[in-house]
Enzyme design. Structure first.
Site, PDB file in Angstrom:
ATOM      1  N   THR A 159       1.440  -1.021   0.185  1.00 39.05           N
ATOM      2  CA  THR A 159       0.064  -0.205   0.158  1.00 39.05           C
ATOM      3  C   THR A 159       0.673   1.552   0.205  1.00 39.05           C
ATOM      4  OG1 THR A 159      -1.666   1.368   1.417  1.00 39.05           O
ATOM      5  CG2 THR A 159      -0.093  -0.194   2.265  1.00 39.05           C
ATOM      6  N   ASP A 160       0.294   2.210  -0.480  1.00 34.74           N
ATOM      7  CA  ASP A 160       1.078   3.696  -0.165  1.00 34.74           C
ATOM      8  C   ASP A 160       1.042   4.334   0.931  1.00 34.74           C
ATOM      9  OD1 ASP A 160      -2.130   3.857   0.313  1.00 34.74           O
ATOM     10  OD2 ASP A 160      -1.414   5.951  -2.021  1.00 34.74           O
ATOM     11  N   GLU A 161       0.327   3.097   2.168  1.00 33.96           N
ATOM     12  CA  GLU A 161       0.282   4.199   3.299  1.00 33.96           C
ATOM     13  C   GLU A 161       1.385   4.060   3.824  1.00 33.96           C
ATOM     14  OE1 GLU A 161      -3.270   3.410   5.832  1.00 33.96           O
ATOM     15  OE2 GLU A 161      -4.553   3.108   4.100  1.00 33.96           O
ATOM     16  N   TYR A 184      -1.420  -0.796  10.936  1.00 29.53           N
ATOM     17  CA  TYR A 184      -2.980  -0.636   9.685  1.00 29.53           C
ATOM     18  C   TYR A 184      -0.907  -0.996   8.806  1.00 29.53           C
ATOM     19  CZ  TYR A 184      -3.474  -1.186   4.354  1.00 29.53           C
ATOM     20  OH  TYR A 184      -3.596  -2.046   3.108  1.00 29.53           O
ATOM     21  N   LYS A 188       1.914  -3.450   7.312  1.00 29.57           N
ATOM     22  CA  LYS A 188       2.180  -3.319   5.843  1.00 29.57           C
ATOM     23  C   LYS A 188       4.083  -3.271   5.416  1.00 29.57           C
ATOM     24  CE  LYS A 188      -0.118  -4.319   3.009  1.00 29.57           C
ATOM     25  NZ  LYS A 188      -0.085  -6.009   2.457  1.00 29.57           N
TER      26      LYS A 188
HETATM   27  P1  NAD Z   1     -10.029  -7.854   2.303  1.00 34.08           P
HETATM   28  O1  NAD Z   1      -9.463  -7.555   3.484  1.00 34.08           O
HETATM   29  O2  NAD Z   1     -10.859  -7.053   1.434  1.00 34.08           O
HETATM   30  O3  NAD Z   1      -8.778  -8.975   1.329  1.00 34.08           O
HETATM   31  C1  NAD Z   1      -8.325  -9.387   2.677  1.00 34.08           C
HETATM   32  C2  NAD Z   1      -8.400 -10.664   2.442  1.00 34.08           C
HETATM   33  O4  NAD Z   1      -6.590 -11.514   2.821  1.00 34.08           O
HETATM   34  C3  NAD Z   1      -9.494 -11.400   2.906  1.00 34.08           C
HETATM   35  O5  NAD Z   1     -10.425 -13.044   2.580  1.00 34.08           O
HETATM   36  C4  NAD Z   1      -8.571 -11.942   4.878  1.00 34.08           C
HETATM   37  O6  NAD Z   1      -9.360 -13.083   4.749  1.00 34.08           O
HETATM   38  C5  NAD Z   1      -7.766 -12.818   3.951  1.00 34.08           C
HETATM   39  N1  NAD Z   1      -6.842 -12.732   5.144  1.00 34.08           N
HETATM   40  C6  NAD Z   1      -6.418 -11.617   6.218  1.00 34.08           C
HETATM   41  N2  NAD Z   1      -5.764 -12.162   6.754  1.00 34.08           N
HETATM   42  C7  NAD Z   1      -5.446 -13.643   6.396  1.00 34.08           C
HETATM   43  C8  NAD Z   1      -4.409 -14.288   7.342  1.00 34.08           C
HETATM   44  N3  NAD Z   1      -3.771 -14.411   8.339  1.00 34.08           N
HETATM   45  N4  NAD Z   1      -4.405 -15.469   6.334  1.00 34.08           N
HETATM   46  C9  NAD Z   1      -5.248 -15.911   5.363  1.00 34.08           C
HETATM   47  N5  NAD Z   1      -5.977 -15.217   4.957  1.00 34.08           N
HETATM   48  C10 NAD Z   1      -5.767 -13.913   5.563  1.00 34.08           C
HETATM   49  O7  NAD Z   1      -8.518  -6.585   1.796  1.00 34.08           O
HETATM   50  P2  NAD Z   1      -7.903  -6.252   0.736  1.00 34.08           P
HETATM   51  O8  NAD Z   1      -9.011  -4.523   0.310  1.00 34.08           O
HETATM   52  O9  NAD Z   1      -8.316  -6.541  -0.584  1.00 34.08           O
HETATM   53  O10 NAD Z   1      -6.640  -5.670   0.087  1.00 34.08           O
HETATM   54  C11 NAD Z   1      -5.839  -7.210  -0.552  1.00 34.08           C
HETATM   55  C12 NAD Z   1      -4.761  -6.332  -0.306  1.00 34.08           C
HETATM   56  O11 NAD Z   1      -4.453  -4.871  -1.099  1.00 34.08           O
HETATM   57  C13 NAD Z   1      -3.780  -5.848   1.081  1.00 34.08           C
HETATM   58  O12 NAD Z   1      -2.725  -6.315   1.302  1.00 34.08           O
HETATM   59  C14 NAD Z   1      -3.548  -4.640   1.218  1.00 34.08           C
HETATM   60  O13 NAD Z   1      -3.135  -3.775   2.245  1.00 34.08           O
HETATM   61  C15 NAD Z   1      -3.264  -4.018  -0.212  1.00 34.08           C
HETATM   62  N6  NAD Z   1      -3.764  -3.097  -0.755  1.00 34.08           N
HETATM   63  C16 NAD Z   1      -5.424  -2.177  -0.524  1.00 34.08           C
HETATM   64  C17 NAD Z   1      -5.725  -1.659  -0.553  1.00 34.08           C
HETATM   65  C18 NAD Z   1      -7.398  -0.687  -1.197  1.00 34.08           C
HETATM   66  O14 NAD Z   1      -7.275   0.840  -1.210  1.00 34.08           O
HETATM   67  N7  NAD Z   1      -8.288  -2.017  -0.635  1.00 34.08           N
HETATM   68  C19 NAD Z   1      -5.295  -0.520  -1.446  1.00 34.08           C
HETATM   69  C20 NAD Z   1      -3.263  -0.799  -1.601  1.00 34.08           C
HETATM   70  C21 NAD Z   1      -2.821  -2.149  -1.102  1.00 34.08           C
HETATM   71  O1  DAU Z   2      -4.099   4.357   0.850  1.00 34.12           O
HETATM   72  C1  DAU Z   2      -4.953   3.011   0.294  1.00 34.12           C
HETATM   73  C2  DAU Z   2      -5.234   1.965   1.227  1.00 34.12           C
HETATM   74  O2  DAU Z   2      -6.550   2.492   1.250  1.00 34.12           O
HETATM   75  C3  DAU Z   2      -5.510   0.793   2.150  1.00 34.12           C
HETATM   76  O3  DAU Z   2      -4.023   0.275   1.842  1.00 34.12           O
HETATM   77  C4  DAU Z   2      -6.397   0.185   2.978  1.00 34.12           C
HETATM   78  O4  DAU Z   2      -6.023  -1.117   2.715  1.00 34.12           O
HETATM   79  C5  DAU Z   2      -7.380   1.048   2.684  1.00 34.12           C
HETATM   80  O5  DAU Z   2      -8.680   0.834   3.217  1.00 34.12           O
HETATM   81  C6  DAU Z   2      -7.469   1.924   2.405  1.00 34.12           C
HETATM   82  O6  DAU Z   2      -7.219   3.042   3.581  1.00 34.12           O
HETATM   83  P1  DAU Z   2      -7.913   3.990   4.141  1.00 34.12           P
HETATM   84  O7  DAU Z   2      -7.870   4.405   5.542  1.00 34.12           O
HETATM   85  O8  DAU Z   2      -7.428   5.187   2.956  1.00 34.12           O
HETATM   86  O9  DAU Z   2      -9.750   3.888   3.442  1.00 34.12           O
HETATM   87  P2  DAU Z   2     -10.909   4.457   4.059  1.00 34.12           P
HETATM   88  O10 DAU Z   2     -11.917   3.834   3.149  1.00 34.12           O
HETATM   89  O11 DAU Z   2     -11.354   3.998   5.610  1.00 34.12           O
HETATM   90  O12 DAU Z   2     -10.899   5.827   4.648  1.00 34.12           O
HETATM   91  C7  DAU Z   2     -10.519   6.745   3.524  1.00 34.12           C
HETATM   92  C8  DAU Z   2     -10.778   8.499   4.070  1.00 34.12           C
HETATM   93  O13 DAU Z   2     -12.035   8.402   4.188  1.00 34.12           O
HETATM   94  C9  DAU Z   2     -10.123   8.254   4.904  1.00 34.12           C
HETATM   95  O14 DAU Z   2      -8.953   9.765   4.994  1.00 34.12           O
HETATM   96  C10 DAU Z   2     -10.895   8.357   6.319  1.00 34.12           C
HETATM   97  C11 DAU Z   2     -12.448   8.792   5.248  1.00 34.12           C
HETATM   98  N1  DAU Z   2     -13.638   7.605   6.176  1.00 34.12           N
HETATM   99  C12 DAU Z   2     -13.530   7.163   6.483  1.00 34.12           C
HETATM  100  C13 DAU Z   2     -15.248   6.027   6.062  1.00 34.12           C
HETATM  101  C14 DAU Z   2     -14.841   4.174   6.668  1.00 34.12           C
HETATM  102  C15 DAU Z   2     -14.608   8.716   6.301  1.00 34.12           C
HETATM  103  O15 DAU Z   2     -14.777   9.869   6.265  1.00 34.12           O
HETATM  104  N2  DAU Z   2     -15.481   8.257   6.947  1.00 34.12           N
HETATM  105  C16 DAU Z   2     -15.973   6.656   6.894  1.00 34.12           C
HETATM  106  O16 DAU Z   2     -16.852   6.034   7.706  1.00 34.12           O
END
Ligand code: NAD
Ligand code: DAU
Length: 376
Positions: A159-161, A184, A188
């Protein structure tokens, strides 16, 4: 459909016959699995603990679609290994059983707010889990020979975080120093360092990607975009954290899948690639855009934006994320195919059509849309 430079009809190069996708039952992993099933001939093995955010409905639909198109049920190329990465022995056995040519590691606890409430699961899944996977994959890779060993790769999806929080100017790139600030993102970042260490120390052939915020269909409804759609559709207050001026760089999930397949198969070993689609928006802009969509699709007499409610800020809330994708664009030819406006419109329509699915997965997870992550 695919714009990837591989044999006709395939999103994979020749010789990649078995792909292990960890986290394949999640949002982004599920999109990867569906793409691999539809656009390659590879066997696809999902390793997932099937936690609260997991759901296989979309993958099962593709399995049925392919069976009806002539593959038959016996031609099913997808298998689920229900394994927790915290269990080193089970991970080892799963990797041996999967016998992969390519590993795409997406499994992780992924929600920042949950990491504030309960960081332990993030340490276990994201750090120890990645360590267990690396050990099992290293053993597997060392046991390969010839062309299979030459071709083998592990792709770590991050992730970019990990780069921390930006001010009003500048963007993250591959040379930005790590500065994670939530449980988180710290977990990562630790996993990224482990993957790089296994490359430098043991020669494990790895590629990493660091992507910005994804959105699109099948995302468990706890993150900003699906939360806002569901709250607005139900006529409930829409929670906007703090002043709503935090910025995220939004990318449609299928564009991320394009980037992942390119990086996994053509990225330079030991290298990381930042992925982002020039989709910077403040949270308030995102929420207002969703409300405008709802006004058009579900007119409610008054605009949905009246529901926007300022709530306490997220503790340690990162102010701004933005990605400079120059490396993946110039080296691998990646470009996003969806504008934020088009991707968001498709996503809003999808959630409005899938309210039953949202209700079912929220019930299964014991989550009903309440605020998460207000530190005690
Ligand atoms: P998600 O939470 O939707 O899915 C994650 C999956 O991983 C789930 O099915 C969960 O059961 C599985 N998992 C978690 N812990 C586990 C463990 N201990 N053993 C086996 N399985 C496990 O997440 P996502 O949004 O699909 O993200 C997938 C990947 O991409 C993550 O590594 C996340 O850090 C990365 N990522 C997500 C975003 C985003 O915006 N969602 C952006 C950049 C990177
Ligand atoms: O940047 C990549 C990341 O983006 C991934 O690595 C994470 O897995 C993914 O969950 C996401 O993280 P964020 O914390 O940015 O996503 P989230 O959707 O939780 O929140 C996006 C923004 O919106 C953040 O600034 C918090 C705000 N927010 C979030 C929720 C759930 C609100 O204002 N209201 C809300 O109810």
């Amino acid at each position: 459909m695919t714009s990837l430079p591989f044999p006709a009809g395939s999103c994979l190069p020749e010789g990649i016959e078995r792909v292990l996708v960890t986290g394949g039952a999640g949002f982004i992993g599920g999109a990867v699995v569906r793409r691999l099933l539809r656009e390659s001939r590879a066997q696809v093995i999902t390793l997932d603990k099937c936690g609260y955010a997991s759901d296989l409905t979309s993958i099962e639909a593709v399995e049925r679609e392919l069976a009806e198109a002539g593959g038959g049920p016996e031609g099913n190329r997808h298998r689920l290994l229900r394994v927790d990465l915290a269990d080193a022995e089970a991970v080892d056995a799963a990797v041996r059983e999967a016998d992969p040519d390519l590993v795409m590691h997406l499994a992780a606890e992924s929600h920042v707010d949950r990491s504030i409430e309960g960081p332990g699961a993030f340490i276990s899944s994201n750090i120890s889990g990645t360590f267990h996977l690396l050990q099992a994959v290293r053993q597997h890779w060392q046991g390969l020979s010839g062309a299979r060993r030459e071709r083998f790769r592990m792709h770590h999806i991050s992730t970019d975080e990990v780069f921390g929080s930006l001010g009003p100017e500048g963007r993250f790139s591959e040379t930005t120093p790590y500065d994670p600030r939530s449980p988180y993102s710290a977990s990562k970042a630790a996993s990224d360092h482990l993957v790089q260490a296994w490359h430098h120390t043991y020669g494990l052939p790895v590629v990493l990607t660091n992507c910005s915020n994804n959105y699109g269909p099948w995302q468990f409804p706890e993150k900003l975009i699906p939360v806002v759609i569901l709250k607005a559709a139900a006529g409930e207050p829409i929670p906007l954290y703090g002043d709503g001026a935090n910025v995220r760089d939004w990318l449609y999930v299928e564009d991320h899948v394009d980037a992942l397949l390119l990086a996994a198969t053509r990225g330079q070993l030991g290298r990381s690639y930042c992925v982002g689609g020039h989709g910077e928006r403040t949270n308030r802009q995102v929420v207002e855009a969703i409300c405008a969509q709802l006004d058009a699709l579900r007119p409610a007499g008054a605009t949905h934006s009246r529901l926007i409610t300022r709530v306490d800020d997220r503790p340690g809330h990162d102010r701004r994320y933005a990605i400079d994708p120059a490396r993946i664009t110039s080296e691998l030819g990646w470009q996003p195919r969806h504008s934020f406006e088009d991707g968001l419109a498709a996503t809003v329509r999808w959630y409005l059509d899938q309210l039953d699915w949202c209700e079912r997965v929220r019930q299964q997870a014991g989550y009903s849309g309440e605020r998460l992550g207000v530190a005690g």
